[in-house]
Every structure is written in structure tokens, then in C-alpha cells.
Design an enzyme around this catalytic site. Structure first.
Site, PDB file in Angstrom:
ATOM      1  CB  SER A 263       6.911  -7.713 -22.253  1.00 11.61           C
ATOM      2  OG  SER A 263       8.226  -7.718 -22.817  1.00 11.61           O
ATOM      3  CE  LYS A 264       4.955  -0.418 -27.048  1.00 15.81           C
ATOM      4  NZ  LYS A 264       6.363  -0.115 -27.339  1.00 15.81           N
ATOM      5  NE  ARG A 265      11.861  -3.428 -21.726  1.00 10.48           N
ATOM      6  CZ  ARG A 265      12.146  -3.191 -20.453  1.00 10.48           C
ATOM      7  NH1 ARG A 265      12.974  -3.984 -19.802  1.00 10.48           N
ATOM      8  NH2 ARG A 265      11.605  -2.158 -19.832  1.00 10.48           N
TER       9      ARG A 265
END
Length: 507
Positions: A263-265
């Protein structure tokens, strides 16, 4: 394969293209080119609520930057235009009508409140609400209403949806990557295919468009595997031949961060991009990193992504796009997810940077020097880049690896100075200055010959002399070959730097 292979990449413009989506596009592209087929780009924008301004242009630019060129689609046209689903709105009503007439779909008038009440009632009993064969007759639809009541509601303009009538059977499907997949359709819900606002849902638009665009193979992410049964049944309901399906494994978080989808996180946490290009959110104005702006080469990203979940079975990892096309085989795609590895993509970038023509690197580095207001001959820049490039992973590394050519050290690494400066160091440096002054040719070979001759004649060791020279020229114990550094700096600058270290205050 009797038919001409036709595949498509069909993203939704709901934000920037994740590298997982880029890999899906790449695998479609490689498969199409391997079989002499066509690769299409279709934009699936039926969900106008989630539409994000600029996302479509971003997708097209990302494909262009990575060299994943499509044969027909948005921005290029083709025999099956338009390729943007919002522009195909008038096509779908005909096909939903066909399903209704065949008895494969039905009208449902349940309100959101009614459905919420059903879900809560099921939850209270410890069950999950599924809208299908077991409760259709108890809900507000064509099974519980008479034909007259259905027509009255339609004429009155009541809000409705059209649902697919899911059969009750055990369905055996074939996936080109996962093999045989068995599904009990009694556990599936009657998916909404069409709404009274005239817009189809993803499922209807996807199936109709794939059929009309003559798609032979649907290669998409693992997250769509649960939709495979519905899609195959819809093809059957229409009386159409279904394409072959292949569901790609997920790109997982880096090893040590769990097995969830990247994910972007995760990227934000570990400081690496998850998007091919930089993205500025049109609402928040937050900027997400991109591989292009981070100095990665598109060829390196493509090579890295190709091997993320697919293995050609060879004892090497560097492949040109032409080689990837020739070797690509869906049967060699892994079923299990592949962990993302930022160090691995850096390794690929390093390998590809070494392949960049020297004049290209010199031009890129010259731009960096211009920004820093440094004036130097092109010949010198070429010598410097040729000397340090093998240590560079990014073009931006070239400055860090060569800054000492453009600015003499103002101070020296304390530990190195303390370790290298001995009782006879002043005498050695003074004599070295005289050796340099006496040189008539200033090539690395000649310089090495004279300095080593000086070391031998004075019964010195290399360790007594060479570290001192490096410290004087660079300021610390790093950098390329010392004799090459001296040759590039030239006589006057080399003497100046040796004198600076000689005069530098020592503790």
C-alpha cells in the site's frame, strides 16, 4: 490459439496508478506481443462518484513513460471506439434488456433502508445477508411482485436496479495461472448489473465491453478472482464464448512487514514510491513520490516488475523488453504473492544506469552542474562521469560521487586524519609535491609510475603514501582511483590540495 489474441488493461480513474496496476498492464502487453496480438487501453469510469480529475491522464502518461504502448484505446482510437465507458452509456441498456428477456436478470425495487434492515436482522441472528435464491421471494423484486406491479413501478419512475439471477450449481472454472477453481454458486449473491439512472455497474459494462472488443484473454489482479464465477455465468447467460482468465498474484508488503497487499502507507513508512510517477492529489494537494522523479529508469522498473511474480527459469535477471516478450509465459507466473523489495529495484536501476550511453549521462550531469553554477569543460565532465558511474545507482548520485572534483576539501575527516597523519607525513607530502611538479606528462599511467617510483626509492609502503594523497584530494577515505583523480584535477590543483593538507592544523 486460433483467434487473434486481444487483451486489455482497464483501470478506473480513481487516483494514481499503483505499481501493481502497472505490472498488470505490463503482463497484458507482454502476453499480447508474445502472441502477435493486440493490447487495448479501456478506461472504466462508470463509478462517477469515485472519479478523480487527472487520473486518466496520469495512467496514460505512466504507460507512455514505461514504454507499455497500446495498440488501440483512449487517446488512440480504433475499430471498437469509444474506449471510455462513460461514452458507451447508450450501449448497455440493450444488453440488460436481453438478460431480462432471457430470464437471467430481474428488476429489484428494494430501498437502501429496506436492505439495511435486512442486514441488521441477519446480523442479530449471527448470519450474513446474501441477496439470492434463498430470499428473493421475500424481498421487493420481480419474484415477489406481480408482472403488473413491476410495470406500474417502472412507469411511475420508481428507483430500481437490475440484478443477475445467480443459479444454484457447482461451477468448475479454469484459470491459466491457478488451474481448476471450484465455486458453489449458491453462496454468491445476485449482483446488481444496472441502475435506474441508466449507468451499468462494473460487472455488466466489463462483460459487454470485453465481448464487443473481442477480448480473448482477461489478465487481471487476484482481487478480481471472486468475480470470475459471475463473469463466466454472464457470458453463458448471453450465449457468448467466454475469454480465458488469468489472475495475477498480489504484490505484497516488503518482507518483514507482513503478507498484506503493498500500500501507499507502506511506501510512506519505508520511504519508497508505490506509484510510477509523482502524483499531486487534486483536493488535498498532497504529493506522493514517483519512480520517475526519484531517478529510476523506466527500463529498470519494467524489468523489476516483470520478475515480480513471474520467473522465466533462467539464471539471470537482466532482460530487455524484447527478451521479456519472447520468454513470457502465463504458466510460469506464480500463484503466491511476491514481496516488494526496494533494494532489488535499486539494484536493477544500478545495472541499467551502467548501460546508459556515456554522452547521455554527461548531458544529464552537466545540467546538475549548471544548476550549481559550475563551469567546466565537456571533456572534463566526460572523464569524471566515466570514472565514477560504476558506483552510481541514480544520476543524482554522480554529484555525491564526484563533488570533490569541483570543490577542494575545506576540512578533513577527523578519524582518517588522526589515523593517517604520522611523524614523517609532512616530509612525504613535501616530497610528493616536488614529484608532481616535475611531471611533464599528466596521464594516470605516468602519474602512477612516478609516485610508485618515489615510494620504492624512499623505502616507503603504499599505506604510508596513498591514503595521504586521497585525504588531500578528497577530504575523506573514499573515491575512485587516486591516479585518475590526479590526472583530472591537473597539476596546479593537485599541488594546491597537497599543500592545503600540509598546512592544515593538526592536533
Amino acid at each position: 490459439m486460433n483467434k487473434k489474441v486481444r487483451v486489455r488493461f482497464a483501470p478506473s480513474p480513481t487516483g494514481p496508478l499503483h505499481i501493481g496496476g502497472l505490472r498488470t498492464a505490463l503482463f497484458n502487453y507482454l502476453f499480447a506481443k508474445k502472441h502477435g496480438g493486440d493490447f487495448l487501453l479501456r478506461i472504466e469510469d462508470t463509478d462517477q462518484v469515485r472519479y478523480v480529475e487527472g487520473a486518466e491522464a496520469y495512467i496514460m502518461e505512466a504507460l507512455s513513460w514505461t514504454g507499455i504502448t497500446y495498440d488501440e484505446g483512449v487517446g488512440k482510437g480504433g475499430n471498437h471506439a469509444p474506449y471510455r465507458q462513460s461514452e458507451r452509456k447508450n450501449i448497455y441498456s440493450k444488453y440488460i434488456q436481453e438478460l431480462l428477456e432471457r430470464g437471467e436478470a430481474y428488476y429489484a425495487f428494494d430501498s437502501a433502508e429496506e436492505l439495511d434492515a435486512q442486514r441488521k436482522a441477519y446480523e442479530e441472528r449471527g448470519e450474513t445477508f446474501i441477496y439470492n435464491w434463498h430470499n428473493r421471494q421475500n424481498l421487493t423484486n420481480a419474484f415477489s411482485l406481480s408482472s403488473d406491479e413491476v410495470q406500474q413501478r417502472l412507469q411511475r419512475g420508481d428507483a430500481y436496479v437490475v440484478r443477475f439471477k445467480m443459479p444454484q450449481e457447482t461451477l468448475i472454472l479454469h484459470d491459466l495461472i491457478r488451474g481448476e477453481v471450484t465455486v458453489d454458486t449458491k453462496l454468491l449473491d445476485d449482483k446488481v448489473l444496472f441502475k435506474s439512472d441508466g449507468m451499468p455497474t462494473y460487472h455488466l459494462a466489463n462483460i459487454v465491453d470485453d465481448h464487443l472488443m473481442e477480448i480473448t484473454h482477461v489478465i487481471r489482479g487476484e482481487e478480481w478472482l471472486p468475480s470470475m464465477a459471475l463473469h463466466v455465468l454472464m457470458y453463458r447467460a448471453f450465449g457468448w464464448e467466454a475469454p480465458e482468465f488469468a489472475h495475477l498474484p498480489l504484490i505484497l508488503k516488503p518482507a518483514g512487514m507482513g503478507n498484506g497487499k503493498l500500500s501507499k502507507r507502506d511506501g510512506d513508512k519505508m520511504g519508497f514510491p508505490v506509484f510510477p510517477l509523482e502524483w499531486e492529489d487534486p483536493i488535498t494537494k498532497n504529493i506522493s513520490k514517483g519512480y520517475r522523479e526519484g531517478g529510476y529508469l523506466p527500463e529498470a522498473l519494467v524489468n523489476f516488475l516483470a520478475l515480480l511474480g513471474w520467473n522465466p527459469g533462467l539464471d539471470r535477471e537482466i532482460f530487455s523488453v524484447e527478451e521479456l516478450i519472447e520468454l513470457f509465459d502465463l504458466e510460469k507466473v506464480n500463484k503466491a504473492g511476491a514481496h516488494f523489495d526496494i533494494e532489488k529495484i535499486k539494484w536493477f536501476n544500478h545495472q541499467y544506469l551502467q548501460k546508459v550511453p556515456l554522452p547521455t549521462l554527461v548531458a544529464d550531469f552537466s545540467s546538475v552542474l549548471t544548476q550549481k553554477a559550475i563551469t567546466i569543460s565537456q571533456d572534463k565532465v566526460t572523464q569524471i562521469v566515466a570514472l565514477v558511474r560504476e558506483r552510481a545507482t541514480f544520476v543524482t548520485d554522480l554529484w555525491e560521487l564526484s563533488h570533490f572534483f569541483f570543490e577542494a576539501p575545506k576540512e578533513y575527516e577527523a578519524k582518517a586524519l588522526k589515523k593517517q597523519w604520522k611523524e614523517h607525513s609532512s616530509s612525504i607530502l613535501s616530497q610528493l609535491i616536488e614529484v608532481i611538479k616535475g611531471l611533464t606528462e599528466f596521464t594516470p599511467v605516468i602519474i602512477e609510475e612516478h609516485i610508485k617510483d618515489f615510494i620504492t626509492k624512499n623505502n616507503l609502503g603504499l599505506g604510508q603514501v596513498m591514503p595521504l594523497i586521497r585525504l588531500a584530494l578528497v577530504g575523506e577515505m573514499k573515491g575512485p582511483d587516486v591516479f585518475s583523480i590526479i590526472a583530472i584535477l591537473a597539476k596546479e590543483e593537485t599541488i594546491y590540495r597537497l599543500q592545503n593538507l600540509l598546512q592544515y592544523p593538526k592536533e
